[in-house]
Design an enzyme around this catalytic site. Structure first.
Site, PDB file in Angstrom:
ATOM      1  N   GLU A  85       0.940  -1.176  -0.101  1.00 23.78           N
ATOM      2  CA  GLU A  85       0.036  -0.148   0.087  1.00 23.78           C
ATOM      3  C   GLU A  85       0.871   1.350   0.018  1.00 23.78           C
ATOM      4  O   GLU A  85       1.559   1.427   0.871  1.00 23.78           O
ATOM      5  CB  GLU A  85      -0.984   0.122   1.420  1.00 23.78           C
ATOM      6  CG  GLU A  85      -1.899   1.008   1.089  1.00 23.78           C
ATOM      7  CD  GLU A  85      -2.817   1.047   2.454  1.00 23.78           C
ATOM      8  OE1 GLU A  85      -3.138  -0.153   3.101  1.00 23.78           O
ATOM      9  OE2 GLU A  85      -3.200   2.116   3.122  1.00 23.78           O
ATOM     10  N   LYS A 278      -6.853  -1.124  11.605  1.00 23.40           N
ATOM     11  CA  LYS A 278      -6.269  -1.615  10.461  1.00 23.40           C
ATOM     12  C   LYS A 278      -5.092  -0.724  10.015  1.00 23.40           C
ATOM     13  O   LYS A 278      -4.003  -1.194   9.525  1.00 23.40           O
ATOM     14  CB  LYS A 278      -7.479  -1.481   9.357  1.00 23.40           C
ATOM     15  CG  LYS A 278      -6.987  -1.928   7.733  1.00 23.40           C
ATOM     16  CD  LYS A 278      -6.158  -1.020   7.034  1.00 23.40           C
ATOM     17  CE  LYS A 278      -5.987  -1.487   5.601  1.00 23.40           C
ATOM     18  NZ  LYS A 278      -4.971  -0.670   4.972  1.00 23.40           N
ATOM     19  N   ASP A 294       4.612 -14.814  10.919  1.00 20.44           N
ATOM     20  CA  ASP A 294       3.270 -15.499  10.581  1.00 20.44           C
ATOM     21  C   ASP A 294       2.353 -14.327  11.017  1.00 20.44           C
ATOM     22  O   ASP A 294       1.656 -14.049  11.987  1.00 20.44           O
ATOM     23  CB  ASP A 294       2.959 -16.649  11.496  1.00 20.44           C
ATOM     24  CG  ASP A 294       1.543 -17.370  11.072  1.00 20.44           C
ATOM     25  OD1 ASP A 294       0.922 -16.682  10.306  1.00 20.44           O
ATOM     26  OD2 ASP A 294       1.270 -18.383  11.478  1.00 20.44           O
ATOM     27  N   HIS A 391      -2.498  10.781   0.596  1.00 23.38           N
ATOM     28  CA  HIS A 391      -2.752   9.228   0.050  1.00 23.38           C
ATOM     29  C   HIS A 391      -2.706   9.386  -1.377  1.00 23.38           C
ATOM     30  O   HIS A 391      -1.991   8.450  -2.203  1.00 23.38           O
ATOM     31  CB  HIS A 391      -4.121   8.825   0.626  1.00 23.38           C
ATOM     32  CG  HIS A 391      -4.165   7.476   1.047  1.00 23.38           C
ATOM     33  ND1 HIS A 391      -5.237   6.811   1.356  1.00 23.38           N
ATOM     34  CD2 HIS A 391      -3.293   6.931   1.756  1.00 23.38           C
ATOM     35  CE1 HIS A 391      -4.970   5.744   2.095  1.00 23.38           C
ATOM     36  NE2 HIS A 391      -3.593   5.616   2.350  1.00 23.38           N
TER      37      HIS A 391
END
Ligand code: MEV
Length: 435
Positions: A85, A278, A294, A391
């Site tokens: 991202e 998130k 992991d 962004h």
């Protein structure tokens, strides 16, 4: 419709590609080229990567970036981040720089205990189960001595084994709850091997035991838990509100107030909490991936922790008290710096090298800092300019690629959109005009 295929795993890699191209991709030559262009020409390296999984046909790249200037407990660190991202690495770097002059990040390890359970069913009397466990416990512990010995010599291993009565949650349900310290290993294999040995010994001893009034207890399954509320790290930043300075056009005081309110919203409102967390995971997953750990285990454990009081909430907390702004979090993180992919994947090894060969506790600290920094950067934008200006600028590179701009056109369009927010529609229009 495609026909089922027998023995797919036995085909060579080229045969698997042939099958795929002919059965799923209409014999598309470009698709074959896409697959083959990602094969590494270094044969040994390719073999290594093929060995990480099964039925592999090619490699799937993700970028590995660097976020420098992280001051953590007084030491400077550069954090390797694997993430697709755009703007995440830039945001982490920006937060690192911001806190560099304001005391940096502080961390402390709260615990390193992990757990696993042997899940058991017994419909007889609870007193019988308890008596059996009291009788069998020493033998159960004895049976794992060999498995445990190497971990024990490193100061870890099985810490305790207790019987828990879960029959009020589920009829006949008991568990052997085992706690572990796996030192610098993530420890999944060690824990699962130990649990399966305990389960096998339990079964054997239960079969010989005379004290059950009905058939002996049945082992349902044995597995580690990815919920690790006792394997946590605390990370924080803090400075006088007056040191926050002017931030994107608002005073330090206004910024701190809005920031605290934004974190409070994520504490009480699950819709916001999920997005808030998130953003934290953007930082955490990127380090977890870069070090070959992991990320699914970390994700599952962290989200369960975020909902531990029954409601999903923000993982971070912020406050202003006596003129001091504090932003902090405690994250459950079961990470390893030895064993598994951390020791096999050349780039995971490199990532650990970049961070100065941290042990598992240090890696927990660095990862937590990256998550906190990411959240700081997101909120920094959200409560001031909004997220889209930064962004979308970062996203511009991807969009220019997708609309097929040439290098020269990209340069023109970058200049044109330096001060305005791009969108696909606007960019296409500008490109047409340019052409
Ligand atoms: C985007 O990947 C992450 C954010 O949505 C996080 C947040 O809203 O706090 C920007």
């Amino acid at each position: 419709m495609n026909q089922p295929i027998q023995g797919f795993s036995k085909l060579s890699k080229s045969e698997k590609v042939d099958w795929l191209i002919s059965t799923h991709l209409n014999n598309d030559a470009t698709a074959r080229e896409t697959i083959l262009q990602y094969w590494n020409t270094h044969e040994k390296l390719q073999e290594l990567h093929d060995g990480f999984s099964e039925n592999t046909i090619t490699n799937f790249y993700l970028p590995l970036g660097l976020a420098p200037n992280f001051k953590i407990n007084g030491a400077l660190k550069t954090i390797p981040m694997v993430i697709e991202e755009s703007s995440v690495v830039a945001a982490a770097s920006k937060a690192a720089k911001f806190w560099l002059d304001r005391g940096g990040f502080k961390t402390s390890i709260k615990g390193t205990t992990k757990s696993g359970q042997v899940h058991i069913k017994y419909d007889g009397l609870r007193s019988e189960m308890e008596a059996f466990f009291a009788f069998a416990k020493a033998n159960l512990l004895q049976s794992i001595e060999q498995i445990n010995s190497s971990m024990k010599s490193r100061g870890g291993g099985l810490l305790d084994l207790i019987l828990i009565d879960k029959t009020t949650s589920l009829k006949g349900y008991y568990q052997l709850h085992a706690t572990f310290d796996t030192k610098d290993a993530m420890g999944a294999n060690f824990i699962n091997t130990t649990l399966e040995q305990i389960a096998a010994s339990f079964k054997e001893l239960a079969g010989q035991y005379q004290g059950f009034s009905i058939a002996p207890p049945q082992v349902i399954m044995s597995i580690l838990s990815n919920y690790v509320p006792d394997c946590t790290v605390h990370a924080s930043v803090s400075c006088p509100v007056s040191d926050l300075g002017n931030i994107n056009g608002i005073s330090g005081h206004q910024f701190a107030d809005k920031f605290v309110q934004a974190v409070e919203i994520a504490r009480v409102e699950p819709y916001r909490a999920v997005t808030h967390n998130k953003g934290i995971m953007n930082g955490i997953d990127a380090v977890v991936l870069a070090t070959g750990n992991d990320f699914r285990a970390v994700e599952a454990g962290i989200h369960a922790y975020a909902a531990r009081d029954g409601q999903y909430r923000s993982l971070t907390h912020a406050r202003v008290a006596d003129g001091i702004f504090t932003f902090e979090a405690e994250f459950p993180l079961a990470l390893g710096t030895v064993g598994g992919l951390t020791s096999l994947h050349p780039l995971a090894k490199l990532s650990l090298q970049i961070m100065g060969q941290p042990d598992a506790k240090e890696l927990m600290a660095i990862t937590a800092v990256c998550g906190l920094a990411q959240n700081f950067a997101a909120l920094h934008s959200l409560v001031t300019t909004g997220i889209q200006s930064g962004h979308m600028k970062m996203h511009l590179t991807n969009m220019l690629e997708q609309i097929g701009a040439t290098d020269v056109e990209k340069e023109h369009l970058r200049a044109e959109y330096a001060a305005k927010t791009p969108s696909f529609a606007l960019l296409k229009e500008s490109l047409e005009k340019l052409r």
